[in-house]
Design an enzyme around this catalytic site. Sequence first.
Site, PDB file in Angstrom:
ATOM      1  N   ARG A  17      -9.049   0.066   4.183  1.00  0.00           N
ATOM      2  CA  ARG A  17      -8.137   1.047   3.581  1.00  0.00           C
ATOM      3  C   ARG A  17      -6.822   0.394   3.199  1.00  0.00           C
ATOM      4  O   ARG A  17      -6.144   0.825   2.271  1.00  0.00           O
ATOM      5  CB  ARG A  17      -7.843   2.181   4.564  1.00  0.00           C
ATOM      6  CG  ARG A  17      -8.959   3.179   4.757  1.00  0.00           C
ATOM      7  CD  ARG A  17      -8.489   4.348   5.573  1.00  0.00           C
ATOM      8  NE  ARG A  17      -7.175   4.779   5.119  1.00  0.00           N
ATOM      9  CZ  ARG A  17      -6.330   5.469   5.890  1.00  0.00           C
ATOM     10  NH1 ARG A  17      -6.644   5.776   7.127  1.00  0.00           N
ATOM     11  NH2 ARG A  17      -5.150   5.839   5.432  1.00  0.00           N
ATOM     12  N   CYS A  38      -4.547   8.321   9.734  1.00  0.00           N
ATOM     13  CA  CYS A  38      -4.797   7.736  11.059  1.00  0.00           C
ATOM     14  C   CYS A  38      -4.368   8.713  12.159  1.00  0.00           C
ATOM     15  O   CYS A  38      -3.384   9.430  12.031  1.00  0.00           O
ATOM     16  CB  CYS A  38      -4.013   6.431  11.214  1.00  0.00           C
ATOM     17  SG  CYS A  38      -4.525   5.191  10.029  1.00  0.00           S
ATOM     18  N   ASP A  97       4.156   0.170  12.150  1.00  0.00           N
ATOM     19  CA  ASP A  97       2.891  -0.351  11.613  1.00  0.00           C
ATOM     20  C   ASP A  97       2.635  -1.801  12.011  1.00  0.00           C
ATOM     21  O   ASP A  97       1.585  -2.348  11.682  1.00  0.00           O
ATOM     22  CB  ASP A  97       2.872  -0.237  10.082  1.00  0.00           C
ATOM     23  CG  ASP A  97       2.779   1.210   9.643  1.00  0.00           C
ATOM     24  OD1 ASP A  97       2.992   1.477   8.449  1.00  0.00           O
ATOM     25  OD2 ASP A  97       2.515   2.072  10.501  1.00  0.00           O
ATOM     26  N   ARG A 127      -3.812  10.191   4.272  1.00  0.00           N
ATOM     27  CA  ARG A 127      -2.534  10.884   4.457  1.00  0.00           C
ATOM     28  C   ARG A 127      -1.759  11.022   3.160  1.00  0.00           C
ATOM     29  O   ARG A 127      -1.097  12.011   2.928  1.00  0.00           O
ATOM     30  CB  ARG A 127      -1.698  10.121   5.506  1.00  0.00           C
ATOM     31  CG  ARG A 127      -0.448  10.851   5.890  1.00  0.00           C
ATOM     32  CD  ARG A 127      -0.124  10.732   7.345  1.00  0.00           C
ATOM     33  NE  ARG A 127       0.947  11.641   7.682  1.00  0.00           N
ATOM     34  CZ  ARG A 127       0.747  12.909   8.078  1.00  0.00           C
ATOM     35  NH1 ARG A 127      -0.473  13.396   8.169  1.00  0.00           N
ATOM     36  NH2 ARG A 127       1.756  13.697   8.376  1.00  0.00           N
ATOM     37  N   ARG A 129       0.636  15.001  13.633  1.00  0.00           N
ATOM     38  CA  ARG A 129       1.476  14.454  12.553  1.00  0.00           C
ATOM     39  C   ARG A 129       1.866  15.627  11.656  1.00  0.00           C
ATOM     40  O   ARG A 129       1.266  15.892  10.631  1.00  0.00           O
ATOM     41  CB  ARG A 129       0.733  13.376  11.778  1.00  0.00           C
ATOM     42  CG  ARG A 129       0.447  12.134  12.612  1.00  0.00           C
ATOM     43  CD  ARG A 129      -0.313  11.075  11.843  1.00  0.00           C
ATOM     44  NE  ARG A 129       0.527  10.392  10.852  1.00  0.00           N
ATOM     45  CZ  ARG A 129       0.055   9.382  10.092  1.00  0.00           C
ATOM     46  NH1 ARG A 129      -1.211   9.024  10.176  1.00  0.00           N
ATOM     47  NH2 ARG A 129       0.854   8.786   9.216  1.00  0.00           N
ATOM     48  N   LYS A 174       0.833  -1.214   0.000  1.00  0.00           N
ATOM     49  CA  LYS A 174       0.000   0.000   0.000  1.00  0.00           C
ATOM     50  C   LYS A 174       0.858   1.251   0.000  1.00  0.00           C
ATOM     51  O   LYS A 174       0.659   2.164  -0.812  1.00  0.00           O
ATOM     52  CB  LYS A 174      -0.894   0.013   1.242  1.00  0.00           C
ATOM     53  CG  LYS A 174      -1.560   1.350   1.544  1.00  0.00           C
ATOM     54  CD  LYS A 174      -2.448   1.333   2.756  1.00  0.00           C
ATOM     55  CE  LYS A 174      -1.750   1.685   4.011  1.00  0.00           C
ATOM     56  NZ  LYS A 174      -1.530   3.111   4.297  1.00  0.00           N
ATOM     57  N   ASN A 175       1.844   1.312   0.901  1.00  0.00           N
ATOM     58  CA  ASN A 175       2.591   2.563   1.071  1.00  0.00           C
ATOM     59  C   ASN A 175       3.610   2.796  -0.033  1.00  0.00           C
ATOM     60  O   ASN A 175       4.166   3.890  -0.143  1.00  0.00           O
ATOM     61  CB  ASN A 175       3.241   2.613   2.454  1.00  0.00           C
ATOM     62  CG  ASN A 175       2.173   2.735   3.538  1.00  0.00           C
ATOM     63  OD1 ASN A 175       1.025   3.088   3.262  1.00  0.00           O
ATOM     64  ND2 ASN A 175       2.530   2.394   4.758  1.00  0.00           N
TER      65      ASN A 175
HETATM   66  C1  EPZ Z   1       4.144   6.739   6.630  1.00  0.00           C
HETATM   67  O1  EPZ Z   1       3.481   7.799   7.311  1.00  0.00           O
HETATM   68  C2  EPZ Z   1       3.123   5.625   6.473  1.00  0.00           C
HETATM   69  N1  EPZ Z   1       1.992   6.097   5.684  1.00  0.00           N
HETATM   70  C3  EPZ Z   1       2.639   5.154   7.848  1.00  0.00           C
HETATM   71  O2  EPZ Z   1       1.821   4.011   7.618  1.00  0.00           O
HETATM   72  C4  EPZ Z   1       3.838   4.728   8.698  1.00  0.00           C
HETATM   73  O3  EPZ Z   1       3.382   4.433  10.000  1.00  0.00           O
HETATM   74  C5  EPZ Z   1       4.886   5.835   8.743  1.00  0.00           C
HETATM   75  O4  EPZ Z   1       5.249   6.243   7.406  1.00  0.00           O
HETATM   76  C6  EPZ Z   1       6.157   5.396   9.468  1.00  0.00           C
HETATM   77  O5  EPZ Z   1       6.696   4.290   8.820  1.00  0.00           O
HETATM   78  C7  EPZ Z   1       2.107   6.113   4.337  1.00  0.00           C
HETATM   79  O6  EPZ Z   1       3.126   5.739   3.779  1.00  0.00           O
HETATM   80  C8  EPZ Z   1       0.902   6.591   3.559  1.00  0.00           C
HETATM   81  P1  EPZ Z   1       6.632   9.704   8.813  1.00  0.00           P
HETATM   82  P2  EPZ Z   1       4.192   9.262   7.396  1.00  0.00           P
HETATM   83  O7  EPZ Z   1       6.657  10.993   8.101  1.00  0.00           O
HETATM   84  O8  EPZ Z   1       4.939   9.494   6.142  1.00  0.00           O
HETATM   85  C9  EPZ Z   1       7.308  12.890  12.279  1.00  0.00           C
HETATM   86  C10 EPZ Z   1      -0.102   2.685   7.676  1.00  0.00           C
HETATM   87  O9  EPZ Z   1      -0.680   2.090   8.598  1.00  0.00           O
HETATM   88  N2  EPZ Z   1       7.266  13.897  11.211  1.00  0.00           N
HETATM   89  O10 EPZ Z   1       7.684   8.675   8.532  1.00  0.00           O
HETATM   90  O11 EPZ Z   1       3.170  10.236   7.826  1.00  0.00           O
HETATM   91  C11 EPZ Z   1       5.964  12.200  12.466  1.00  0.00           C
HETATM   92  O12 EPZ Z   1       5.128  12.947  13.329  1.00  0.00           O
HETATM   93  C12 EPZ Z   1       0.412   4.092   7.915  1.00  0.00           C
HETATM   94  O13 EPZ Z   1       0.114   2.204   6.551  1.00  0.00           O
HETATM   95  C13 EPZ Z   1       7.575  15.228  11.528  1.00  0.00           C
HETATM   96  O14 EPZ Z   1       7.858  15.566  12.677  1.00  0.00           O
HETATM   97  O15 EPZ Z   1       5.215   9.008   8.602  1.00  0.00           O
HETATM   98  C14 EPZ Z   1       6.380  10.887  13.079  1.00  0.00           C
HETATM   99  O16 EPZ Z   1       6.603  11.076  14.460  1.00  0.00           O
HETATM  100  C15 EPZ Z   1       0.130   4.569   9.322  1.00  0.00           C
HETATM  101  N3  EPZ Z   1       7.548  16.155  10.531  1.00  0.00           N
HETATM  102  C16 EPZ Z   1       7.717  10.586  12.395  1.00  0.00           C
HETATM  103  O17 EPZ Z   1       8.178  11.842  11.873  1.00  0.00           O
HETATM  104  C17 EPZ Z   1       7.239  15.823   9.237  1.00  0.00           C
HETATM  105  O18 EPZ Z   1       7.235  16.720   8.363  1.00  0.00           O
HETATM  106  C18 EPZ Z   1       7.636   9.593  11.244  1.00  0.00           C
HETATM  107  O19 EPZ Z   1       6.581  10.009  10.391  1.00  0.00           O
HETATM  108  C19 EPZ Z   1       6.925  14.473   8.936  1.00  0.00           C
HETATM  109  C20 EPZ Z   1       6.963  13.525   9.942  1.00  0.00           C
END
Ligand code: EPZ
Length: 430
Positions: A398, A117, A306, A93, A122, A22-23
């Site tokens: 989803r 989610c 995840d 997202r 976030r 998916k991702n």
């Molecule tokens: C992706 O979300 C995935 N979603 C999530 O999967 C997954 O949990 C996550 O990566 C971590 O692996 C998709 O790919 C659509 P991050 P993303 O940016 O990109 C902080 C699922 O179940 N952060 O890697 O939103 C953030 O708050 C979903 O498939 C900032 O501070 O995750 C978090 O603490 C749920 N500033 C950490 O980084 C930013 O600009 C990692 O978030 C961006 C992120």
Amino acid sequence: MEKIVVNGGIPLRGEVEIGGAKNAVLALLSATILAKDTCRIDNIPNISDVSIMLHILHQLGANVRRVGKNAVEINTRYFNSGEVPHELTKHFRASYYLLGALFGRFGHARVAMPGGCDFGVRPIDQHIRGFELLGATVTFEENAIISMRTEQVTGGPVYFDVVSVGATINVMLAAVRARGVTIIENAAKEPHVVDLANFLNSMGADIRGAGTDIIKIHGVNDLHGCEYTTIPDQIEAGTYMVAAAATHGEVFVRNVIPKHMESITAKLLECGVMVKEYDDSIFVAAPNRLQRCKIKTMPHPGFPTDMQPQFAALLAAADGTSIISEGIFENRFRYMEQLTHMGADIKVDGKVAIVEGVRFLRGAPVKAYDLRAGAAMVIAGLSAQGVTELTDIDYIDRGYEDIVGKLIPLGADIRRQSISDIRTNVSNIS
Ligand code: EPZ
């Protein structure tokens, strides 16, 4: 509206086929915006997040043609705008990938803040910083619209304060047709980041280093179409491996890349589960009692956040005291309250959960708080004594293609059932 009804306590036995990631696919679909002719993507999962993304691309002017259940051809040549209507993007997202792709193609983009989610705040500050370093002027308009514009997308150094999958992918999408070289440091290394780099390179991009924490992108003038098969879903595979273990069954999980599963396999072995790897499948067999373990979620190649809820459902009925630390998100333990309704003994203190294993969970009416929490409740229901009824299952749809249809051949006593409107029932009472 539907619910999932599962009668637990039956060991899963047999084979299950894993679908596309998916991702990865959500990033690949956004990347088709950058190509001047048709892209064909195979092994796409039949899930609602993919349907929403295809609908958005079509609304923006793309020619989208489904080829069978798990393939699609997309031509975005006649895209006419870098603007995405708010009502289309608030659902999930990955809509923020449209920012990077539209900016990378047009030099401007206007997209509403993403949904997704609820794990607490976030932010997308790393995405915005990355775009600004590529020359964007970013403004935040009313209705949570993000607008960005530049005369020329220009490559340059981008250092992330936080390892972010989304920000890494978004800057790759924005930089791949920029003037000059972009070097991303502290990049995310997830398999889906590598899959996107491979997809873009098959379109004529010049991206090196994906899968390490430094990714170098030489901008090119344009990108052509391609034919590509996305990788299997690491998290879907892990979910079925954990379901096999939680029900003390024996399951072959087919169409996986064992290397992507390393951290999940390691933790299952630590719990006393037997795991055997083959070229593109993994066999999982579990004894009657599993052992405790400690989990800390980290960026890849660490243990994936995840998979945190699914392991909590497993450890809730394992021997001993397990510790789960959530190292990625602010608050990803809300679902644990639902596990306690099934008899789990869990104490949460900030970003650490202490799970005291109980002899077995008991079926109960529970709900899905998000996509992976929903999958965790299915696992809990499969392992519990008695019947579990799970509502809010749209979250599960989803990210999991036909989870009930994949579990029934494994021997699960599980079904989807419509939820008649309680008000209708009451009004029928004379
Ligand atoms: C992706 O979300 C995935 N979603 C999530 O999967 C997954 O949990 C996550 O990566 C971590 O692996 C998709 O790919 C659509 P991050 P993303 O940016 O990109 C902080 C699922 O179940 N952060 O890697 O939103 C953030 O708050 C979903 O498939 C900032 O501070 O995750 C978090 O603490 C749920 N500033 C950490 O980084 C930013 O600009 C990692 O978030 C961006 C992120």
